[in-house]
Design a protein around this motif. Sequence first.
Motif, short mmCIF file in Angstrom:
data_model
loop_
_atom_site.label_atom_id
_atom_site.label_comp_id
_atom_site.label_asym_id
_atom_site.label_seq_id
_atom_site.Cartn_x
_atom_site.Cartn_y
_atom_site.Cartn_z
N LEU A 1 -2.02 -4.03 -6.34
CA LEU A 1 -2.08 -5.27 -7.13
C LEU A 1 -3.36 -5.35 -7.96
O LEU A 1 -3.36 -5.87 -9.07
N THR B 1 -3.10 -3.78 -11.24
CA THR B 1 -2.18 -4.43 -12.17
C THR B 1 -2.92 -5.50 -12.96
O THR B 1 -3.44 -6.45 -12.37
N ASP C 1 -1.85 -11.67 -14.00
CA ASP C 1 -1.31 -12.27 -12.78
C ASP C 1 0.08 -11.73 -12.50
O ASP C 1 0.67 -11.00 -13.31
N TRP C 2 0.61 -12.09 -11.35
CA TRP C 2 1.89 -11.54 -10.90
C TRP C 2 2.54 -12.52 -9.92
O TRP C 2 1.89 -13.40 -9.38
N SER C 3 3.83 -12.33 -9.72
CA SER C 3 4.59 -13.18 -8.80
C SER C 3 4.88 -12.42 -7.51
O SER C 3 4.62 -11.22 -7.41
N GLU D 1 7.82 -11.66 -6.50
CA GLU D 1 8.83 -10.66 -6.84
C GLU D 1 8.19 -9.43 -7.47
O GLU D 1 8.62 -8.29 -7.22
N ASP D 2 7.17 -9.64 -8.31
CA ASP D 2 6.45 -8.50 -8.90
C ASP D 2 5.81 -7.65 -7.81
O ASP D 2 5.83 -6.41 -7.88
N ALA D 3 5.23 -8.31 -6.80
CA ALA D 3 4.58 -7.58 -5.72
C ALA D 3 5.59 -6.75 -4.94
O ALA D 3 5.32 -5.60 -4.56
N ALA E 1 8.43 -5.50 -6.09
CA ALA E 1 8.83 -4.36 -6.92
C ALA E 1 7.73 -3.30 -6.96
O ALA E 1 8.01 -2.10 -6.94
N LEU E 2 6.49 -3.75 -7.01
CA LEU E 2 5.36 -2.81 -7.10
C LEU E 2 5.18 -2.05 -5.79
O LEU E 2 4.83 -0.87 -5.79
N ARG F 1 2.42 -17.97 -9.02
CA ARG F 1 1.87 -16.69 -9.43
C ARG F 1 0.47 -16.54 -8.85
O ARG F 1 -0.18 -17.52 -8.47
N THR G 1 -3.31 -13.87 -8.60
CA THR G 1 -4.16 -12.84 -9.18
C THR G 1 -5.15 -12.39 -8.12
O THR G 1 -5.52 -13.16 -7.23
#
Length: 412
Positions: free
Chosen positions: A343, A346, A349-351, A353-355, A357-358, A389, A391
């Motif tokens: 993270l 990356t 910021d991220w959600s 769901e992004d975490a 997928a990552l 979201r 960060t």
Amino acid sequence: MHGVTSLQSTTGFGELLRVRRERVGLTQQVLADHATLSVRAIRDMESGRVQRPRQETVRLLADALRLEGQHRSSFEAAARRQVLAEEPRDEPTAPPVARGAIVGRELEVEVLTDALAVHGDRLVTVAGLGGVGKTRLVLEVARRLHLVSRWSVRWIDSGRQSVAGLARTIGERPTLLVLDGADAGVDTALLDELFHRCPGLRVLITARVPQPLPGGQVIPLAPLPTPGPELDHDPVALAEVGAVRLLLSHLRRLRPGFRLEPEEAPAVASICRQLDGLPGALELVAGWSTVLSPRQLVARLTDGPFHLAPPPAGFGGRADVGAALGAALGRLTLGQRDLLERLAATPGDWSGEDAVALSGRPPQECLAAVHELLASGLIRSVPARDGVRFTVLNLCRRLCGTGVYAELAAAG
């Protein structure tokens, strides 16, 4: 009937009002509408902020709650006892006196005070990174409950004093028990006994890692908000941001007459962003402002924020941002640390769901890791229109993948 009599005789009017309201399934707003009172009036009575309910107000409440016979008589008698008990024979115990003003935590203070005094939460833990201001926040909440609601405050610092034997001294009086710095955990059996024997007891815990406690609420405390780059050249708007407000309060004490001039505004904003708005870190860096300008401090932080030692004189804080981060990193599992590194690499910021997928991990496992990172203070939530979201702290981004990361994690 004995149970009803016992409840009336051992419970204050505000608590009794809350119990009666919840038994009939009314919200504060609905009760206020039925009694033709304001919802604020209901909230203030239940929290104990209103010590002298008028006779007409008590009558309206009894009508709205549909109380009759002995229930109504006992309800009205509890209101009369509240007036008689307004000046107790023994003064409530005061909390410790804070050494400085609290800045930028108005919303957190209100939420935490209401959780204890209005909503009736009996066990709350404030969790967060070392230096994020947990103790100062709790001191302010304790001060308000003591002054406004006349609660006694029992303060136990870092487990230095046993909570055994407190039940006798607390009794039935409204009391806030603060367990500050309870990182080694608390005795749940002893807490259960205290709650059973002390009906007016609330417990507030601060810890870097929250302990799962039955019936307890955990409130993660994030660093103060930091300014975006778009405010760097707007001193007026910049001075309204929480982290900047706190930094300026330190600078003005050390440099009387200091003003946020346009030419220094970008440097002040950069300091707050580089230190993620951590109150302890802002206090530490401000201690050097007597010999370094904000622009010079930015240069020092850019070279190495984890090696900035406390100034030799005039610093009363204990914050060490490197040690705090190292301790938090050292408590992570290998899976949590791997996710944090991914993270941190990356941008933006991220959600959740992004975490997922990552990470490539099962959703529940990954989201649990995100939850732990948030509770530890290594990530923070950010304002978003499309959901929650997050960060990674800027300081964590600088640590991940470096030799300093491994060094601080081992030290932690």
